[in-house]
Design a protein around this motif. Structure first.
Motif, short mmCIF file in Angstrom:
data_model
loop_
_atom_site.label_atom_id
_atom_site.label_comp_id
_atom_site.label_asym_id
_atom_site.label_seq_id
_atom_site.Cartn_x
_atom_site.Cartn_y
_atom_site.Cartn_z
N TYR A 295 0.83 -1.20 0.00
CA TYR A 295 0.00 0.00 0.00
C TYR A 295 0.87 1.26 0.00
CZ TYR A 295 -3.28 -3.60 1.46
OH TYR A 295 -4.02 -4.76 1.54
N THR A 296 0.29 2.35 -0.47
CA THR A 296 1.05 3.60 -0.59
C THR A 296 0.64 4.65 0.43
OG1 THR A 296 -0.55 4.43 -2.24
CG2 THR A 296 1.41 3.26 -3.06
N LYS A 297 -0.32 4.29 1.32
CA LYS A 297 -0.76 5.24 2.34
C LYS A 297 -0.80 4.55 3.71
CE LYS A 297 -3.70 8.12 -0.63
NZ LYS A 297 -5.05 8.70 -0.82
N THR A 298 -0.70 5.38 4.75
CA THR A 298 -0.85 4.88 6.11
C THR A 298 -2.33 4.70 6.42
OG1 THR A 298 -0.99 7.10 7.05
CG2 THR A 298 1.22 6.15 6.79
N LYS A 299 -2.62 4.15 7.60
CA LYS A 299 -4.02 3.99 8.01
C LYS A 299 -4.74 5.32 8.12
CE LYS A 299 -3.17 -0.26 10.65
NZ LYS A 299 -3.21 -0.90 11.99
N GLU A 300 -3.96 6.37 8.40
CA GLU A 300 -4.55 7.71 8.52
C GLU A 300 -4.71 8.40 7.18
OE1 GLU A 300 -2.88 6.12 12.00
OE2 GLU A 300 -1.76 6.74 10.19
N GLY A 301 -4.27 7.72 6.09
CA GLY A 301 -4.40 8.29 4.75
C GLY A 301 -3.24 9.15 4.30
N ARG A 302 -2.15 9.10 5.04
CA ARG A 302 -0.97 9.88 4.66
C ARG A 302 -0.10 9.10 3.69
NH1 ARG A 302 4.31 10.47 6.22
NH2 ARG A 302 5.18 12.59 6.19
N LEU A 303 0.35 9.78 2.63
CA LEU A 303 1.21 9.12 1.65
C LEU A 303 2.53 8.71 2.28
CD1 LEU A 303 0.71 11.27 -1.58
CD2 LEU A 303 -0.28 9.05 -1.05
N LEU A 304 3.06 7.58 1.82
CA LEU A 304 4.32 7.07 2.34
C LEU A 304 5.53 7.51 1.52
CD1 LEU A 304 3.03 3.50 3.21
CD2 LEU A 304 3.93 5.17 4.85
N ALA A 305 5.29 8.25 0.45
CA ALA A 305 6.37 8.78 -0.39
C ALA A 305 5.83 9.98 -1.16
CB ALA A 305 6.89 7.71 -1.35
N ASN A 306 6.76 10.71 -1.76
CA ASN A 306 6.39 11.89 -2.54
C ASN A 306 6.21 11.50 -4.00
OD1 ASN A 306 6.02 14.48 -3.53
ND2 ASN A 306 8.20 14.99 -3.49
N PHE A 307 4.97 11.24 -4.42
CA PHE A 307 4.68 10.88 -5.80
C PHE A 307 3.31 11.44 -6.17
CE2 PHE A 307 2.83 7.60 -3.20
CZ PHE A 307 1.65 7.24 -3.83
N LYS A 308 2.87 11.17 -7.37
CA LYS A 308 1.59 11.69 -7.86
C LYS A 308 0.49 10.68 -7.53
CE LYS A 308 -0.67 13.13 -12.18
NZ LYS A 308 -0.51 13.25 -13.64
N PRO A 309 -0.36 10.98 -6.54
CA PRO A 309 -1.35 9.98 -6.11
C PRO A 309 -2.55 9.82 -7.03
CG PRO A 309 -1.52 11.96 -4.79
CD PRO A 309 -0.33 12.15 -5.68
N GLY A 310 -2.81 10.77 -7.92
CA GLY A 310 -3.97 10.63 -8.78
C GLY A 310 -3.90 11.54 -9.97
N ARG A 311 -4.80 11.35 -10.91
CA ARG A 311 -4.82 12.17 -12.13
C ARG A 311 -5.01 13.65 -11.77
NH1 ARG A 311 -6.08 10.99 -17.52
NH2 ARG A 311 -6.61 8.85 -16.93
N GLY A 312 -4.02 14.44 -12.13
CA GLY A 312 -4.08 15.87 -11.84
C GLY A 312 -3.77 16.24 -10.40
N ASP A 313 -3.53 15.24 -9.56
CA ASP A 313 -3.30 15.47 -8.13
C ASP A 313 -1.84 15.19 -7.79
OD1 ASP A 313 -3.37 15.73 -5.42
OD2 ASP A 313 -4.56 13.93 -5.04
#
Length: 429
Positions: A295-313
């Motif tokens: 997975y790329t997020k923690t249980k709290e919804g925080r990203l685990l790395a600096n990348f592009k999480p979604g289209r335009g985001d």
């Protein structure tokens, strides 16, 4: 029958050179050992990566990438690796070293166009150069921007004149050319002249119809970006940096002139196998990401790395840690080897050639494919493997096994690098 050697040119065999060098090193070591105990010195920027075996290749089934990213068990030796990507502050030391060296040569060494590849500088004199003096400015004229290139008449160093010259022995060519290494050493000496200043225009060149002028003007030069990863650096510049750091580790660590602080080792770019092994962080479950999970997020919804999480985001949702482009190194959690940003932030150069079928023929012992492409070589031969994904990439590119490439003489706003360090085994007393 006695052969006539009278008119044959004398060749000093490399085997004898190697024997003499090894003898001198041994004698120097023995002499030093009697004088004082040999002390093991560690670069505080690096962490030890113990050797081992692992599955190199995709961590999940990818039918379309089966031949490019083929899984196989390989082994790598121990090495040291930078805990974080090389920052603007660290790379600026390289640029300033070259600038100070050339200023010294212009004033005290008879000009910057010297034949020697080793820049020999009296740093006591170099640090006292008064760049505001008219007499000094006249001597530095060959290094300065021409009058028609000055903004508001400001006199400054021309970044295109900051060229680092160095030489090395092409050991692979020597190994192929002669079993006994009996050819002249000069046959295998390669000399490189490499401009070192990063291409700051990459922020505007990489993205059409996008406002990135502040990054172009400030990213490399402003102190606030000192802990951000350096970008706009080509593969060739990264290799030159490694050479400089090897020979000037005390300058890199801020202890210039103190020979006792030099690191006894060789800095270089990691191979693809070394990079992937380090990125996996000693994980035993063949995980997809450096943090050991799918997975790329923690249980709290925080990203685990600096990348592009979604289209335009491009924004991770945490205003303290995240940004829509690069962020400070060591912002996100380290992996099992205590390495930061092995996924995201900036993709990283490796020493390996990118070849689609490379995994099919490399061995299982320190696997690697290298080729030092010349400027005249076809574009296909100039591809170098990059790993880790970047701030502008989706999660797939951040997986530890994902392979990509860029051309060795190309700079991008999303590619940086880190070094590995090869050292001799520690000597116990």
């Amino acid at each position: 029958m006695i052969k006539n050697f009278k008119n044959r040119p004398f060749r000093f065999p490399l085997a004898i050179v190697a024997l003499l060098l090894s003898t001198l090193v041994f004698l120097a070591f023995e002499s030093n050992k009697k004088a004082k105990p040999n002390r093991f010195r560690q670069d505080p920027n690096t962490v030890s990566i113990p050797g081992g075996s692992f599955y190199m290749g995709a961590s999940d089934e990818q039918i379309d990438m089966a031949m490019i990213n083929r899984k196989k068990v390989v082994s790598v030796s121990s090495f040291w690796m930078d805990r974080a990507e090389i920052t603007n502050d660290q790379y600026r030391k390289f640029v300033k070293y070259v600038s100070d060296s050339l200023m010294y040569l212009a004033i005290y060494g008879g000009g910057i166009n010297q034949g020697e590849d080793t820049i020999k500088v009296d740093w006591n004199k170099a640090t006292k150069i008064n760049q505001k003096s008219k007499a000094v400015i006249e001597k530095l004229n060959e290094l300065l921007l021409s009058p028609d290139n000055r903004i508001r008449g400001k006199i400054d160093i021309d970044p295109t004149k900051l060229i680092y010259k160095y030489s090395y022995v092409d050991l692979k060519a020597a190994a192929k050319a002669s079993k006994g290494l009996e050819q002249p050493l000069s046959n295998f000496i390669i000399t490189q002249t490499q401009p070192v200043y990063p291409d700051t225009l990459v922020w505007m060149r990489d993205f059409s119809y996008s406002y990135n002028e502040p990054l172009t003007r400030l990213y490399f030069s402003h102190p606030s970006y000192g802990e951000y990863p350096v970008v706009g650096v080509t593969w060739k510049q990264a290799v030159a940096f490694c050479n400089w750091r090897t020979n000037n580790s005390n300058h890199f660590l801020g202890t210039s002139g103190k020979s006792t602080q030099k690191i006894d080792g060789i800095y270089r770019l990691p191979t693809e196998a070394e990079w992937e092994y380090a990125a996996r962080g000693n994980s035993k479950n063949n995980a997809m990401y450096p943090w050991g999970g799918p997975y790329t997020k923690t249980k709290e919804g925080r990203l685990l790395a600096n990348f592009k999480p979604g289209r335009g985001d491009y924004f991770g949702g945490n205003s303290k840690d995240d940004n829509i482009y690069t962020t400070k190194v060591k912002t996100f959690t380290e992996n099992g080897f205590k390495l930061f940003d092995m996924a995201g932030n900036v993709a990283e150069w490796t020493s390996s050639v990118y070849y689609e079928g490379g995994y099919n023929f490399v061995g299982d012992f320190s696997p690697d494919v290298q080729y030092d492409a010349k400027d005249s070589d076809p574009l296909l031969m100039k591809r170098k493997a990059i790993r880790g994904g970047s701030w502008k990439d989706i999660a797939y590119n951040c997986q530890v096994s994902t392979r990509s490439y860029e051309y060795q003489d190309t700079a991008k706003s999303y590619i940086g690098f880190r070094c590995v360090l090869s050292m001799a085994p520690r000597v116990t007393q």
